[in-house]
Design a protein around this motif. Structure first.
Motif, PDB file in Angstrom:
ATOM      1  N   TYR A 276      -5.877  -5.056  -4.555  1.00  0.00           N
ATOM      2  CA  TYR A 276      -6.276  -3.819  -3.646  1.00  0.00           C
ATOM      3  C   TYR A 276      -4.968  -3.000  -3.782  1.00  0.00           C
ATOM      4  N   PRO A 277      -3.431  -3.268  -3.778  1.00  0.00           N
ATOM      5  CA  PRO A 277      -2.479  -2.660  -3.772  1.00  0.00           C
ATOM      6  C   PRO A 277      -2.393  -1.818  -5.010  1.00  0.00           C
ATOM      7  N   LEU A 278      -3.063  -2.325  -6.177  1.00  0.00           N
ATOM      8  CA  LEU A 278      -2.970  -1.687  -7.470  1.00  0.00           C
ATOM      9  C   LEU A 278      -4.074  -0.507  -7.161  1.00  0.00           C
ATOM     10  N   TYR A 279      -5.186  -0.761  -6.618  1.00  0.00           N
ATOM     11  CA  TYR A 279      -6.215   0.387  -6.278  1.00  0.00           C
ATOM     12  C   TYR A 279      -5.672   1.653  -5.557  1.00  0.00           C
ATOM     13  N   CYS A 280      -4.960   1.224  -4.675  1.00  0.00           N
ATOM     14  CA  CYS A 280      -4.320   2.091  -3.761  1.00  0.00           C
ATOM     15  C   CYS A 280      -3.424   2.953  -4.545  1.00  0.00           C
TER      16      CYS A 280
ATOM     17  N   LEU B  76       4.076   9.797  -7.398  1.00  0.00           N
ATOM     18  CA  LEU B  76       5.295  10.278  -8.330  1.00  0.00           C
ATOM     19  C   LEU B  76       4.784  10.239  -9.796  1.00  0.00           C
ATOM     20  N   THR B  77       3.853   9.170 -10.187  1.00  0.00           N
ATOM     21  CA  THR B  77       3.139   9.293 -11.437  1.00  0.00           C
ATOM     22  C   THR B  77       2.478  10.596 -11.724  1.00  0.00           C
ATOM     23  N   ALA B  78       1.593  11.140 -10.630  1.00  0.00           N
ATOM     24  CA  ALA B  78       1.059  12.302 -11.027  1.00  0.00           C
ATOM     25  C   ALA B  78       2.021  13.324 -11.060  1.00  0.00           C
ATOM     26  N   ASP B  79       3.054  13.503 -10.465  1.00  0.00           N
ATOM     27  CA  ASP B  79       3.864  14.632 -10.385  1.00  0.00           C
ATOM     28  C   ASP B  79       4.576  14.411 -11.726  1.00  0.00           C
ATOM     29  N   PHE B  80       5.054  13.292 -12.476  1.00  0.00           N
ATOM     30  CA  PHE B  80       5.699  13.406 -13.563  1.00  0.00           C
ATOM     31  C   PHE B  80       4.561  13.783 -14.758  1.00  0.00           C
ATOM     32  N   ALA B  81       3.464  13.267 -14.547  1.00  0.00           N
ATOM     33  CA  ALA B  81       2.081  13.606 -15.540  1.00  0.00           C
ATOM     34  C   ALA B  81       2.181  15.108 -15.576  1.00  0.00           C
TER      35      ALA B  81
ATOM     36  N   ILE C 122       0.833  -1.244  -0.058  1.00  0.00           N
ATOM     37  CA  ILE C 122      -0.023   0.017  -0.005  1.00  0.00           C
ATOM     38  C   ILE C 122       0.843   1.400  -0.082  1.00  0.00           C
ATOM     39  N   LEU C 123       1.775   1.279   0.995  1.00  0.00           N
ATOM     40  CA  LEU C 123       2.837   2.500   0.792  1.00  0.00           C
ATOM     41  C   LEU C 123       3.491   2.533  -0.541  1.00  0.00           C
ATOM     42  N   LEU C 124       3.944   1.379  -0.974  1.00  0.00           N
ATOM     43  CA  LEU C 124       4.780   1.554  -2.014  1.00  0.00           C
ATOM     44  C   LEU C 124       3.841   2.086  -3.307  1.00  0.00           C
ATOM     45  N   GLY C 125       2.453   1.841  -3.223  1.00  0.00           N
ATOM     46  CA  GLY C 125       1.503   2.128  -4.350  1.00  0.00           C
ATOM     47  C   GLY C 125       1.082   3.564  -4.321  1.00  0.00           C
TER      48      GLY C 125
END
Length: 275
Positions: free
Chosen positions: A171-175, A90-95, A81-84
């Motif tokens: 679940y981790p993907l959804y996090c 990070l993905t949002a920041d790069f986008a 969860i923390l990793l996700g």
């Protein structure tokens, strides 16, 4: 970085290199003239409606999905969860950086539809960086809320239709997707806060000082002409590593080599037009 500042009518401060008071007056006069046109009033009414609907749907879906995420939490997922969550941020920041870089660097305000609707606001922002602070919550966040409605709705549908075992596995993907959706949704709000120097809630200033969201001093670096660096505006976490790697310069050299187009040529022309 220059330390001199100027005061705007809304008590927001920006580096003097970003613009001067005369440039702001010209930009605001032009904006007022455009918005007096009857056709623009019709469009703005429809746009306002779209923004309201997008905000209501987006935050309703966020609340719904958060309830189901909490209900389906398992302690064994803690690290994933923390990793996700970190990966989503990070993905949002790069986008945000990629979109910002593309709009700042390429294209022209004279392009049909796309130029006026998408590129022009980025050009104007370099002329009047504090204009965003005069937008209310709905105007600031409506478009980004619209972007995340579909993935949030899909997540909500899956929570209602999938079995507990299936939800456990994804679940981790959804996090990750939920964190991504939250930070994409709030990117413009975070950007607005980075230009707001008075009246911010203490918790926002705390998040900025801890660099959990984009800090004000950090974002000033981008607003030093010619606006060629530090494009990520969600958290700004990726700005330093991308700058050290020369990531944006490499892409610009590649595109210029293929197309012959010079980076930021339209941005420089636009700045000269209002001087």
């Amino acid at each position: 970085m220059p330390s001199s500042v100027i005061e705007s009518p809304s008590l927001q401060y920006e580096p003097a290199t970003s613009m001067d008071l005369n440039t702001r007056r010209i930009a605001e006069a032009w904006r007022a003239e455009v918005w007096r046109h009857p056709a623009v009033n019709v469009i703005s009414a429809g746009k306002r409606c779209q923004e309201w609907i997008s905000v209501i749907l987006c935050f309703s879906l966020m609340a719904f999905n958060l309830i189901y995420l909490l209900a389906n939490f398992h302690q064994g997922h803690t690290w994933s969860i923390l990793l996700g969550i970190v990966a989503g941020i990070l993905t949002a920041d790069f986008a945000s950086g990629f979109v910002h870089w593309g709009a700042d660097t390429w294209g022209s305000v004279d392009l049909p539809i796309f130029g006026k609707a998408f590129i022009r606001p980025f050009r104007e922002h370099h002329i009047d960086p504090t204009a965003i602070t005069r937008h209310d919550f709905i105007e600031t966040n409506g478009d980004n809320c619209m972007l995340t409605i579909v993935p949030l709705a899909n997540m909500a549908y899956n929570f209602l239709t999938l079995s507990p075992a299936e939800i456990y596995h994804i679940y981790p993907l959804y996090c990750y997707l939920y964190a991504l959706a939250i930070f994409v949704t709030l990117t413009n709000q975070i950007h607005k806060w980075s230009h707001t120097y008075f009246g911010l809630p203490r918790w926002v200033v705390f998040l900025q000082n801890c660099h959990i969201i984009l800090p004000r001093k950090h974002h000033r670096i981008h607003h030093v002409s010619p606006h060629e660096t530090y494009f990520c505006i969600t958290t700004g976490w990726l700005n330093y590593p991308l700058e050290k790697l020369g990531f944006w310069r490499y892409l610009e050299d590649l595109i210029q080599g293929v197309t012959g187009e010079k980076p930021r040529s339209d941005d420089l022309k636009w700045a000269q037009k209002v001087k």
